[in-house]
Design a protein around this motif. Sequence first.
Motif, short mmCIF file in Angstrom:
data_model
loop_
_atom_site.label_atom_id
_atom_site.label_comp_id
_atom_site.label_asym_id
_atom_site.label_seq_id
_atom_site.Cartn_x
_atom_site.Cartn_y
_atom_site.Cartn_z
N LEU A 1 0.98 -1.02 0.17
CA LEU A 1 0.03 0.12 -0.10
C LEU A 1 0.98 1.38 -0.12
CD1 LEU A 1 -3.25 1.50 0.35
CD2 LEU A 1 -2.43 0.89 2.36
N ASP A 2 1.84 1.15 0.53
CA ASP A 2 2.90 2.24 0.32
C ASP A 2 3.65 2.94 -0.64
OD1 ASP A 2 2.86 2.50 3.10
OD2 ASP A 2 3.89 1.81 4.14
N ASN A 3 4.38 1.27 -1.14
CA ASN A 3 4.14 1.53 -2.49
C ASN A 3 3.58 2.17 -3.91
OD1 ASN A 3 7.65 0.76 -3.12
ND2 ASN A 3 6.37 -0.64 -2.24
N TYR A 4 2.01 1.89 -3.32
CA TYR A 4 1.09 2.39 -4.35
C TYR A 4 0.57 4.14 -4.42
CZ TYR A 4 -4.05 2.77 -5.49
OH TYR A 4 -4.61 4.04 -6.09
N GLN A 5 0.66 3.80 -2.47
CA GLN A 5 -0.16 5.13 -2.95
C GLN A 5 1.49 6.53 -3.16
OE1 GLN A 5 -0.65 5.20 2.29
NE2 GLN A 5 -2.68 5.62 1.15
N LEU A 6 2.73 5.50 -3.18
CA LEU A 6 3.40 6.10 -3.50
C LEU A 6 3.36 6.76 -5.25
CD1 LEU A 6 6.57 5.23 -1.81
CD2 LEU A 6 5.62 7.55 -2.01
N LEU A 7 3.48 5.84 -5.71
CA LEU A 7 3.22 6.36 -7.34
C LEU A 7 1.76 6.89 -7.58
CD1 LEU A 7 4.09 1.72 -8.26
CD2 LEU A 7 4.78 3.76 -8.76
N ALA A 8 1.30 6.67 -6.87
CA ALA A 8 -0.74 7.21 -7.59
C ALA A 8 -0.26 8.68 -6.71
CB ALA A 8 -1.23 7.42 -5.73
N HIS A 9 1.17 9.00 -6.21
CA HIS A 9 1.76 10.72 -6.26
C HIS A 9 2.52 10.47 -7.57
CE1 HIS A 9 -1.30 10.50 -3.03
NE2 HIS A 9 -1.44 11.36 -2.94
N ASN A 10 2.96 9.97 -8.29
CA ASN A 10 4.30 10.12 -8.97
C ASN A 10 5.50 10.22 -8.63
OD1 ASN A 10 2.24 9.74 -11.47
ND2 ASN A 10 1.37 11.76 -11.20
N GLN A 11 5.49 9.13 -7.36
CA GLN A 11 6.73 9.15 -6.22
C GLN A 11 7.25 8.12 -7.73
OE1 GLN A 11 7.91 12.19 -4.62
NE2 GLN A 11 6.36 13.06 -4.78
N ILE A 12 7.99 7.75 -8.68
CA ILE A 12 8.56 7.08 -8.87
C ILE A 12 10.29 7.05 -8.40
CG2 ILE A 12 9.90 6.04 -10.70
CD1 ILE A 12 6.76 6.51 -10.98
N LEU A 13 10.40 7.86 -8.11
CA LEU A 13 12.20 7.78 -7.08
C LEU A 13 11.90 7.08 -6.06
CD1 LEU A 13 15.31 7.87 -7.07
CD2 LEU A 13 15.08 10.11 -6.66
N PHE A 14 11.30 7.73 -4.96
CA PHE A 14 10.86 7.60 -3.59
C PHE A 14 10.43 5.82 -4.09
CE2 PHE A 14 10.18 11.53 -1.82
CZ PHE A 14 11.97 12.40 -2.05
N THR A 15 8.79 5.53 -5.26
CA THR A 15 8.83 4.14 -5.16
C THR A 15 10.03 3.18 -4.95
OG1 THR A 15 7.09 5.26 -6.02
CG2 THR A 15 7.42 2.15 -5.80
N ILE A 16 11.37 3.30 -5.76
CA ILE A 16 12.26 2.72 -6.03
C ILE A 16 13.09 2.77 -5.13
CG2 ILE A 16 13.90 2.30 -8.01
CD1 ILE A 16 12.55 3.44 -10.07
N LEU A 17 13.09 3.86 -4.33
CA LEU A 17 14.12 3.59 -3.27
C LEU A 17 13.78 3.07 -1.90
CD1 LEU A 17 16.76 5.23 -2.49
CD2 LEU A 17 15.89 7.15 -0.69
N TYR A 18 12.11 3.54 -1.63
CA TYR A 18 11.78 2.47 -0.53
C TYR A 18 11.67 0.96 -1.23
CZ TYR A 18 8.33 1.28 2.39
OH TYR A 18 7.71 0.73 3.00
N THR A 19 11.73 0.95 -1.58
CA THR A 19 11.49 -0.99 -2.17
C THR A 19 12.92 -1.42 -1.63
OG1 THR A 19 9.64 -0.59 -3.50
CG2 THR A 19 10.83 -2.87 -3.93
N ALA A 20 14.02 -0.83 -2.71
CA ALA A 20 15.27 -1.45 -2.76
C ALA A 20 15.98 -1.13 -1.22
CB ALA A 20 16.04 -0.89 -3.59
#
Length: 126
Positions: free
Chosen positions: A86-105
């Motif tokens: 859900l955290d990743n979805y919300q980051l993606l929904a707000h166009n936070q691609i870099l944060f999504t990759i950073l958070y996941t990695a």
Amino acid sequence: MFIKIIIIGFGGFLGTISRFLLQKVIQEQATSSFPWGTLIVNILGSFIIGVVFALSVRHNYLSPVWRNFLAIGFCGGFTTFSSFSLDNYQLLAHNQILFTILYTATSVISGLLFLYSGILAVRFFS
């Protein structure tokens, strides 16, 4: 606040028991050592928290009490992977691609590193 904690705790209790039983049943049916039980629980938990999110935020069908019970309590006890998803979805929904990759990695890599560090610490000190 105390009632909220009790509601979340009861949801967590039910989620934890559900995870244990479902993983056990699935893994007993598996013909390999691959962690099918954990994988399926993580996927199912992600689906459940997605439904809870959509029903409570998008459509207002769930009250805050039910949302806390299901999303934080049940899903949190069932699998924290659902919260991660859900955290990743919300980051993606707000166009936070870099944060999504950073958070996941960071989550996956540091999780593995700290798991291994914990094992090494026990080996070293015991």
